[in-house]
Every structure is written in C-alpha cells, then in structure tokens.
Design a protein around this motif. Structure first.
Motif, mmCIF file in Angstrom:
data_model
loop_
_atom_site.group_PDB
_atom_site.id
_atom_site.type_symbol
_atom_site.label_atom_id
_atom_site.label_comp_id
_atom_site.label_asym_id
_atom_site.label_seq_id
_atom_site.Cartn_x
_atom_site.Cartn_y
_atom_site.Cartn_z
ATOM 1 N N ARG A 2 0.748 -1.328 -0.092
ATOM 2 C CA ARG A 2 -0.111 -0.076 0.174
ATOM 3 C C ARG A 2 0.847 1.304 -0.209
ATOM 4 O O ARG A 2 1.748 1.312 0.784
ATOM 5 C CB ARG A 2 -0.977 -0.052 1.459
ATOM 6 N N LYS A 3 0.449 2.292 -0.906
ATOM 7 C CA LYS A 3 1.390 3.456 -0.881
ATOM 8 C C LYS A 3 0.503 4.405 -0.020
ATOM 9 O O LYS A 3 -0.662 4.618 0.130
ATOM 10 C CB LYS A 3 1.400 4.092 -2.266
ATOM 11 N N MET A 4 1.324 5.201 0.849
ATOM 12 C CA MET A 4 0.960 6.320 1.670
ATOM 13 C C MET A 4 1.639 7.374 1.666
ATOM 14 O O MET A 4 2.803 7.341 1.097
ATOM 15 C CB MET A 4 1.017 5.598 3.197
ATOM 16 N N VAL A 11 4.290 -0.345 2.184
ATOM 17 C CA VAL A 11 4.511 -1.275 3.209
ATOM 18 C C VAL A 11 2.891 -2.193 3.198
ATOM 19 O O VAL A 11 1.931 -1.653 2.569
ATOM 20 C CB VAL A 11 4.084 -0.352 4.671
ATOM 21 N N ASP A 12 3.093 -3.447 3.193
ATOM 22 C CA ASP A 12 2.093 -4.255 3.182
ATOM 23 C C ASP A 12 0.915 -4.160 4.083
ATOM 24 O O ASP A 12 1.180 -3.839 5.206
ATOM 25 C CB ASP A 12 2.543 -5.988 3.426
ATOM 26 N N ARG A 13 -0.306 -3.986 3.480
ATOM 27 C CA ARG A 13 -1.401 -3.492 4.459
ATOM 28 C C ARG A 13 -1.378 -4.438 5.956
ATOM 29 O O ARG A 13 -1.601 -3.870 6.824
ATOM 30 C CB ARG A 13 -2.694 -3.714 3.758
ATOM 31 N N LYS A 14 -1.244 -5.763 5.663
ATOM 32 C CA LYS A 14 -1.366 -6.630 6.829
ATOM 33 C C LYS A 14 -0.309 -6.272 7.712
ATOM 34 O O LYS A 14 -0.402 -6.619 8.825
ATOM 35 C CB LYS A 14 -1.362 -8.087 6.631
ATOM 36 N N PHE B 239 8.247 -5.831 5.178
ATOM 37 C CA PHE B 239 8.902 -4.865 4.604
ATOM 38 C C PHE B 239 8.334 -3.262 4.571
ATOM 39 O O PHE B 239 6.999 -3.446 4.365
ATOM 40 C CB PHE B 239 9.365 -5.245 3.236
ATOM 41 N N LEU B 240 9.169 -2.438 4.788
ATOM 42 C CA LEU B 240 8.544 -1.085 4.807
ATOM 43 C C LEU B 240 9.728 -0.344 3.821
ATOM 44 O O LEU B 240 10.910 -0.421 4.203
ATOM 45 C CB LEU B 240 8.316 -0.276 5.870
ATOM 46 N N TYR B 241 9.303 0.434 2.939
ATOM 47 C CA TYR B 241 10.319 0.814 2.015
ATOM 48 C C TYR B 241 9.749 2.376 1.930
ATOM 49 O O TYR B 241 8.563 2.862 1.706
ATOM 50 C CB TYR B 241 9.899 0.316 0.575
ATOM 51 N N SER B 242 10.707 3.397 2.200
ATOM 52 C CA SER B 242 10.231 4.896 2.176
ATOM 53 C C SER B 242 11.187 5.662 1.173
ATOM 54 O O SER B 242 12.430 5.248 1.004
ATOM 55 C CB SER B 242 10.041 5.292 3.513
ATOM 56 N N GLY B 243 10.738 6.827 0.767
ATOM 57 C CA GLY B 243 11.575 7.678 -0.130
ATOM 58 C C GLY B 243 11.031 8.035 -1.275
ATOM 59 O O GLY B 243 9.821 7.543 -1.798
#
Lengths: 117, 264
Positions: A2-4, A11-14, B239-243
């Motif tokens: 999901r894009k925020m 990040v994956d919604r879950k 995973f968390l991707y930012s930028g």
C-alpha cells in the motif's frame, strides 16, 4: 504494497500496524530535555548506581555461563554460583521496587554508541 | 547565481534564524514553499554555498506536525534543483552573523558533502520478523537447547537458575546469528543499487534491519525492482520501503552539534 504519504511509504497492508507499533516505541531522535529538580535527584542517583550494579551483575553472570558452556566449572562451583546469582537477582528486584524503578529504567544512553545494555 | 535578489528578510524584528539546510548555489532556487510558522524563506550566501533560513523570534521551535512538514517541504522543493544538506529539525541560530560564521568555518566540509550527495536521494528500508516464531523454531531445531530443557526439572534451584540463563544465552546467540545471516544477504543485494548505505541491525526484538541507502536518482527504479525481488523471496518478513527523501543520513559534518555554541 500500500502506498501512503504522497506515494513515499510502501508497506504491506497486513503489516502496517506492526510498523506503526515499532516506530512508536523507538526512542525519539529529537534532543531530550533533562528534568532536574530536588525530588528526582535522589531517584536519579539510585538509578545510576543500580544501573552500574546491574551491568556488573550481568557481566559476571555471562562469564559464569560461558564457563559452564566450556565445561570448566565443577558441580559444586555451579551450585554455589547459581545460589549467589539467584540471591543477587532477588536483591536487585527488591532495590528496584524500593526506588520505584522498572527494568527499562536501568540503562544508560551513550549517544552514538547506543544503550549500555 | 546571485542570491541577493531572493532575500526577503524582515530585518530587526526576529533576531534568530531557523535553518533548513545548506545548499549548493547552482540553478534556480525555489523559494515558494513557506517555512515554519508560515515564514518566508531565503538564502544567505557564501561563495558557492548558502544557508537556507527564515526568521524566527524564539530560540525553540514547537515539535508540531505542521512545523516538521514545513521544514520537509522547503528542503524538498529546493532539492529538485540543487544539492542540499538538510538540517536536523529544530536547528536555530542566534543571528545572521553566526550563520555566516558557520558557513565559513565548515565551508570545505559542506562543499565536500554537497558534491557527494549531488543527484542522489535517500531510500529507507525497514524489516520486521516474528521473534516468537523464530524462537520456537530455534528451540525445536537446536539439539543443545533441547537437551538443557529436558534436564532442567532434575536440577537444584541454584543449578537450574544458571542452566536457564545458559539456555537463554544459546537461544539469543542463535537468534542473532539467524538475523545477521538474513540481513547480510538482503543488504548485499540492495547495496548493489546504491552509492552508499548505513544500517542498524536488531534495532528491537522485532525490527531486524533499519537501513538507509544513498541512490542516484536515475537508479531509483533499479533499487525498487531489487527491493521487490527481495521481498518476494522472503515472504515471512515484513518490509517497509520509504523515499525518496533528502539525504539526512549521509551527511558527515559535525557542524550541527556545535551550532548552538558557535562563538564569534
């Protein structure tokens, strides 16, 4: 994913909640203010002293564990050390309760080196 | 480029300066974005660099969302056209003279950093795992730990105390080893698409990696593809991707810590 935040956090919604939890509980990167007043000076001193005692206690315990792992301690030695460490741990719990301190309170932040323990 | 015509300073009314970043004065600087408390932003130049600042009356800034976002918007607007070294939130200097002194004292550091981050952005990657599930697996697979568990009941309280500590130590060592192997493998893959990186492993029991990568703008797509590939391979991780962000993590100037104590 999901894009925020105008398309810059993916990040994956879950897993969203997990990350929010983790990021909320991490220490603040902003400079913290020192709150010094007469009431908490005594507590602050107790915290420092107990932190150092805790550090030494843990180091000694670790050393004993390594020796057990290496098989270099006799049975009676393990018995004696175990009893001593058990008593030390109980005493530390007592002291923490007396000064109203939690486990998390007994730590020192060394800036760029991270936390002491 | 001459910065003087872009200065919209209100002289005398606000003695302190809020700092957004240090810029390399090439190309057109975008002053459209408003700063903290809606203030006008301007550039104080020194040779080919400049400090992006706005007037502020207090020596402290409220840690409020709108202020954080204002700072970020100013830096990002400028980042489009020129390299910029973003300041940490809340950097306030006591007067224009001190800002200028800082630009002079740290000139070479600033120039070196600006050249290094030119054309690059910061991308962040954070990874979580399930510590409880990992722990169960380790206990199940590790023969030594299983053996200790089986013998615990038969021991005296004192011996048991130390054996439990030993068990804890073995579990922790195995856990660290597993996290390390995962992170080393993933980081090696992502690093290939970046010019620089900085990472912290085992930030918490759940967060095994918190990394920042300095990536050329034209390679952001490559990085993203590699990230997706890594993600598909490790389905049990989160995973968390930012930028892209301004290069906050890749500045090697100690100026910020000294700013508030800069003496003429």
């Amino acid at each position: 994913m999901r894009k925020m935040m105008d398309n810059r956090i993916y990040v994956d919604r879950k897993h969203e909640d997990d990350f929010i939890q983790e990021l909320k509980s991490s220490p603040s990167p902003l400079p913290q203010k020192v709150n010094a007043n007469p009431e908490n000076v005594e507590r602050g001193l107790a915290k420092l002293v107990l932190t150092l005692i805790e550090l030494v206690r843990r180091l000694m315990e670790k050393q004993a564990i390594r020796r057990i792992e290496a098989g270099s301690l006799k049975d009676e030695e393990i018995e004696r050390m175990g009893e001593t460490f058990m008593k030390l741990e109980r005493k530390m719990e007592e002291l923490k309760r007396e000064f109203g301190l939690e486990d998390e309170d007994l730590n020192l932040n060394l800036g760029p080196l991270g936390d002491l323990m | 480029m001459d910065c003087s015509e872009s200065r919209k300073r209100v002289s005398g009314s606000a003695p302190h300066k809020y700092m957004y970043g240090i810029i390399l004065r090439e190309g057109k600087i975008d002053f459209a974005a408003k700063g903290v408390y809606g203030s006008d932003v301007y550039c104080l130049p020194h040779c080919e660099i400049g400090a992006i600042i706005s007037d502020i009356s207090d020596l402290e800034l409220e840690i409020a969302e709108e202020n954080i976002l204002a700072q970020e918007r100013v830096v990002e607007a400028m980042m489009e056209n020129a390299p910029i070294l973003p300041m940490r939130f809340g950097t306030i200097v006591d007067g224009e003279e001190k800002v200028l002194a800082m630009l002079k004292n740290y000139y070479h550091d600033f120039v070196e950093n600006l050249q290094r981050v030119r054309g690059k952005v910061e991308l962040g990657v954070k990874i979580l795992w399930e510590p409880i599930a990992v722990r169960e697996e380790i206990i199940h697979l590790n023969h030594k730990i299983k053996t200790i568990r089986q013998t615990l009941e038969k021991l005296s309280p004192s011996k048991r105390y130390l054996q439990e500590k030993l068990e804890g130590h073995l579990i922790e060592t195995a856990t660290q080893g597993r996290a390390d192997a995962l992170v080393t493998n993933i980081h090696a893959r992502l690093k290939r698409c970046a010019e620089d990186s900085c990472l912290r492993k085992m930030v918490s029991p759940k967060m095994i990696l918190n990394a920042s990568y300095l990536v050329l703008r034209e390679r952001v797509d490559d990085f993203r593809k590699e990230f997706q590939s890594v993600r598909k391979q490790h389905r049990r991780l989160a995973f968390l991707y930012s930028g892209p962000w301004p290069p906050y993590s890749f500045i090697t100037v100690k100026a910020q810590e000294k700013i508030l104590s800069v003496e003429e």
